[in-house]
Every structure is written in structure tokens, then in C-alpha cells.
Scaffold this motif. Structure first.
Motif, mmCIF file in Angstrom:
data_model
loop_
_atom_site.group_PDB
_atom_site.id
_atom_site.type_symbol
_atom_site.label_atom_id
_atom_site.label_comp_id
_atom_site.label_asym_id
_atom_site.label_seq_id
_atom_site.Cartn_x
_atom_site.Cartn_y
_atom_site.Cartn_z
ATOM 1 N N ARG A 212 14.346 -15.880 31.809
ATOM 2 C CA ARG A 212 13.123 -16.319 31.152
ATOM 3 C C ARG A 212 13.145 -15.849 29.695
ATOM 4 O O ARG A 212 13.892 -14.939 29.348
ATOM 5 N N THR A 213 12.280 -16.439 28.882
ATOM 6 C CA THR A 213 12.225 -16.066 27.473
ATOM 7 C C THR A 213 11.338 -14.848 27.284
ATOM 8 O O THR A 213 10.155 -14.855 27.649
ATOM 9 N N ALA A 214 11.908 -13.789 26.740
ATOM 10 C CA ALA A 214 11.175 -12.568 26.416
ATOM 11 C C ALA A 214 11.266 -12.331 24.918
ATOM 12 O O ALA A 214 12.080 -12.952 24.218
ATOM 13 N N ARG A 215 10.438 -11.440 24.416
ATOM 14 C CA ARG A 215 10.431 -11.150 22.978
ATOM 15 C C ARG A 215 10.746 -9.683 22.766
ATOM 16 O O ARG A 215 10.087 -8.797 23.314
ATOM 17 N N MET A 216 11.784 -9.425 21.972
ATOM 18 C CA MET A 216 12.225 -8.059 21.688
ATOM 19 C C MET A 216 12.349 -7.854 20.193
ATOM 20 O O MET A 216 12.519 -8.815 19.436
ATOM 21 N N PRO A 217 12.280 -6.614 19.732
ATOM 22 C CA PRO A 217 12.342 -6.355 18.291
ATOM 23 C C PRO A 217 13.717 -6.617 17.715
ATOM 24 O O PRO A 217 14.744 -6.299 18.336
ATOM 25 N N GLY A 218 13.748 -7.171 16.516
ATOM 26 C CA GLY A 218 15.019 -7.424 15.841
ATOM 27 C C GLY A 218 15.460 -6.276 14.959
ATOM 28 O O GLY A 218 16.541 -6.333 14.353
ATOM 29 N N GLY A 219 14.646 -5.209 14.880
ATOM 30 C CA GLY A 219 14.957 -4.103 13.988
ATOM 31 C C GLY A 219 16.302 -3.435 14.214
ATOM 32 O O GLY A 219 17.038 -3.185 13.239
ATOM 33 N N PRO A 220 16.668 -3.112 15.467
ATOM 34 C CA PRO A 220 17.972 -2.467 15.670
ATOM 35 C C PRO A 220 19.134 -3.297 15.134
ATOM 36 O O PRO A 220 20.029 -2.776 14.461
ATOM 37 N N ALA A 221 19.133 -4.592 15.424
ATOM 38 C CA ALA A 221 20.208 -5.453 14.925
ATOM 39 C C ALA A 221 20.159 -5.546 13.404
ATOM 40 O O ALA A 221 21.205 -5.500 12.732
ATOM 41 N N ALA A 222 18.965 -5.672 12.837
ATOM 42 C CA ALA A 222 18.840 -5.787 11.384
ATOM 43 C C ALA A 222 19.372 -4.540 10.681
ATOM 44 O O ALA A 222 20.016 -4.632 9.630
ATOM 45 N N LEU A 223 19.112 -3.364 11.257
ATOM 46 C CA LEU A 223 19.620 -2.125 10.670
ATOM 47 C C LEU A 223 21.151 -2.093 10.699
ATOM 48 O O LEU A 223 21.796 -1.669 9.731
ATOM 49 N N ALA A 224 21.718 -2.515 11.828
ATOM 50 C CA ALA A 224 23.177 -2.525 11.942
ATOM 51 C C ALA A 224 23.787 -3.491 10.938
ATOM 52 O O ALA A 224 24.813 -3.195 10.309
ATOM 53 N N ILE A 225 23.179 -4.655 10.753
ATOM 54 C CA ILE A 225 23.680 -5.639 9.799
ATOM 55 C C ILE A 225 23.571 -5.101 8.373
ATOM 56 O O ILE A 225 24.492 -5.232 7.558
#
Length: 297
Positions: A212-225
């Protein structure tokens, strides 16, 4: 004016930190298990949402006996988290270290050794405060963010508690840019720990999670990028009187695509790792809030 219920909550937590840590541990365990069972039987909003969430993990109706059985253990697991949190400041460092059974943690040390920061992303599983304290005993103190609680005095208690464990605490809102500070810490390089299975910003990333579609924060990935840090999913659980943890494989940064597309792909990879860990230990996932889009809408 501070609401009476806010004052009561602050007083309750103050009593917890002052009294529970002085109790014999078996007594504290019995008390918090009793609190858990009473909470579970009352079937409040949080427990009902927990059962809806666990039902999706198990692929069963929320009111099925299998889900109810797991939800009872999950509430006990959650109360154990609080009992241990109240006691963690006085827990011997040797027990914090010796009681932890971790696999895959060499990836953390290798990244730091190569001059890369590490973003550790976790779901609401097991005892993430203990995991942070354990990492500090290995010589890797962490930086994390905390949601501002009401009243302010309660937020200050949480901050002081986690700082006593060696954490650097940044406010999620109401202060300097936590993203910018975390980016600087990663470049030093240091370890950032973020609980990342529930979006608090309302600008999260939609991912597939248990079909199902859930919503999670993008912050961890954005920090790594942004910093080139290693993004490592970690899942946690309880093992008897001790603790288990798995550091999953590093989430790679896509070589192509926009920043937004890379963030989405890496957040989906986090969700996949979380799903694997939660499926293995569903009773240690304490998610009593809404994370699936169909519930949020």
C-alpha cells in the motif's frame, strides 16, 4: 496558559524519570506490563490504529485473533521501551554494550574510517534510545532531532534525558535549520540517527509499504545526497532481556535522475528495508499513528 492535561503529562514523566529508575528492575517490568495490558484492553485510538497497521503487515483483518495477539505484545513492547528509557540513564555502560546483539555494524565504522558521515535511519522499533546509547559506547556519539512536545517543560525533559545519554539534540521546529546542522555534522564526519517511518512535515515521500502507499520523510535520503554520507537502514527488536539490531546494506545513491527522483528512490529502499525488519519482528513495531495515505486522507 498551559493546559491542565499538559501539566499532568509533564508531572507524570517527571515522576517516571525520578521513580522508575530507582525501582528494582523486575518490579518495574511487572508494573509496565500491567500498564500495557490495561492500555490494550481499553482499545483506545492508538491501539486501534496499531491493529490496523499490524493487520497490513500480517495481511490479516485488523480485528482478527492473530492481529490482536500481536498487538498485545506490541503494546507490551512499547511499554518496555518506556520503562527502559526511564532507567537508561542509570543503566551500567557494560550492560548497554553486552546486552546488544548487532549484525552489520561494521558498515558504520568503515564509512567513518573513510571520512564519510553516516545517516542511520530507523523505524519505531525496539528501543532506539538504547541503540543510540550503545553506539555512543562504541565511540560514535550521535546527533538526532526531536519533535517539540507540549508543554515546553516536557520537551526540555526529553532533551535533557537524551543529552544525558550523549546525544546531540536538534529541535525539529522552532530553531536553527536542523538540516543544515546535520549536514555539517555529516561532513565532519559523524553519525546522524533519524526515526524515519513516519512523516511529520506533511511533505513526505510516497512509498510502497506492505503493498500500500505510505508516506515517509525524505530527509534521510536528502542528507545523504547532499553530503555523500552513507545511508544505512537499521531495524531493532527485543531479545529476552537484551536487544537485537540489524544494520542493513547501504542504500546506494542513483547515478542518474533529479534530486527529487533520487530522494524518492532512496526513501523507497529505506521502506523496503524497514518492511523486511518489521515483518521479521512485527510485535516490536510501535506504530500507533497513521502512515498509510488512505488513513491520512
Amino acid at each position: 496558559m498551559i493546559k491542565i492535561k499538559d501539566e499532568a503529562a509533564d508531572a507524570a514523566y517527571a515522576l517516571g524519570w525520578s521513580a522508575v529508575k530507582r525501582m528494582p528492575e523486575p518490579m518495574a517490568r511487572r508494573m509496565f506490563t500491567a500498564i500495557a495490558d490495561r492500555t490494550w484492553r481499553k482499545r483506545g485510538t492508538g491501539v486501534l490504529q496499531l491493529e490496523k497497521n499490524i493487520g497490513r503487515v500480517l495481511g490479516r483483518p485488523a480485528d482478527s485473533p492473530a492481529v490482536r495477539e500481536v498487538s498485545r505484545e506490541a503494546v507490551r513492547s512499547y511499554m518496555r521501551y518506556w520503562m527502559e528509557s526511564f532507567r537508561l540513564p542509570v543503566m551500567p555502560r557494560e550492560r548497554i554494550r553486552a546486552g546488544m546483539n548487532v549484525t552489520g555494524d561494521q558498515a558504520i565504522y568503515d564509512a567513518i574510517g573513510k571520512g564519510r558521515g553516516v545517516v542511520v535511519a530507523l523505524p519505531h522499533m525496539g528501543n532506539y534510545d538504547h541503540a543510540g546509547a550503545w553506539l555512543g559506547t562504541q565511540g560514535y556519539p550521535i546527533t538526532t532531532v526531536a519533535e517539540r512536545l507540549k508543554p515546553e517543560s516536557l520537551y526540555n525533559r526529553f532533551t535533557a534525558y537524551r543529552e544525558s545519554l550523549g546525544f546531540e539534540i536538534l529541535p525539529l521546529t522552532g530553531g536553527a535549520s536542523s538540516f543544515g546542522i546535520m549536514a555539517r555534522r555529516l561532513r565532519e564526519p559523524k553519525v546522524i540517527c533519524l526515526v524515519a517511518d513516519r512523516d511529520l512535515s506533511e511533505t513526505g515521500v510516497d512509498v510502497e509499504f506492505f503493498g500500500r502507499t505510505a508516506r515517509m520523510p525524505g530527509g534521510p535520503a536528502a542528507l545523504a545526497i547532499q553530503t555523500g554520507a552513507a545511508l544505512l537502514p537499521v531495524t531493532l527488536w527485543f531479545e529476552g532481556d537484551g536487544w537485537g539490531a540489524r544494520v542493513h546494506e547501504e542504500v546506494p545513491q542513483p547515478s542518474e535522475g533529479t534530486r527529487k527522483e533520487k530522494t524518492r528512490a532512496m526513501t523507497q529502499a529505506l521502506a523496503d528495508a524497514f518492511a523486511e525488519g518489521i515483518a521479521a519482528h512485527p510485535a516490536d513495531w510501535h506504530m500507533m499513528q497513521k502512515i498509510w495515505v488512505e488513513d491520512l486522507s
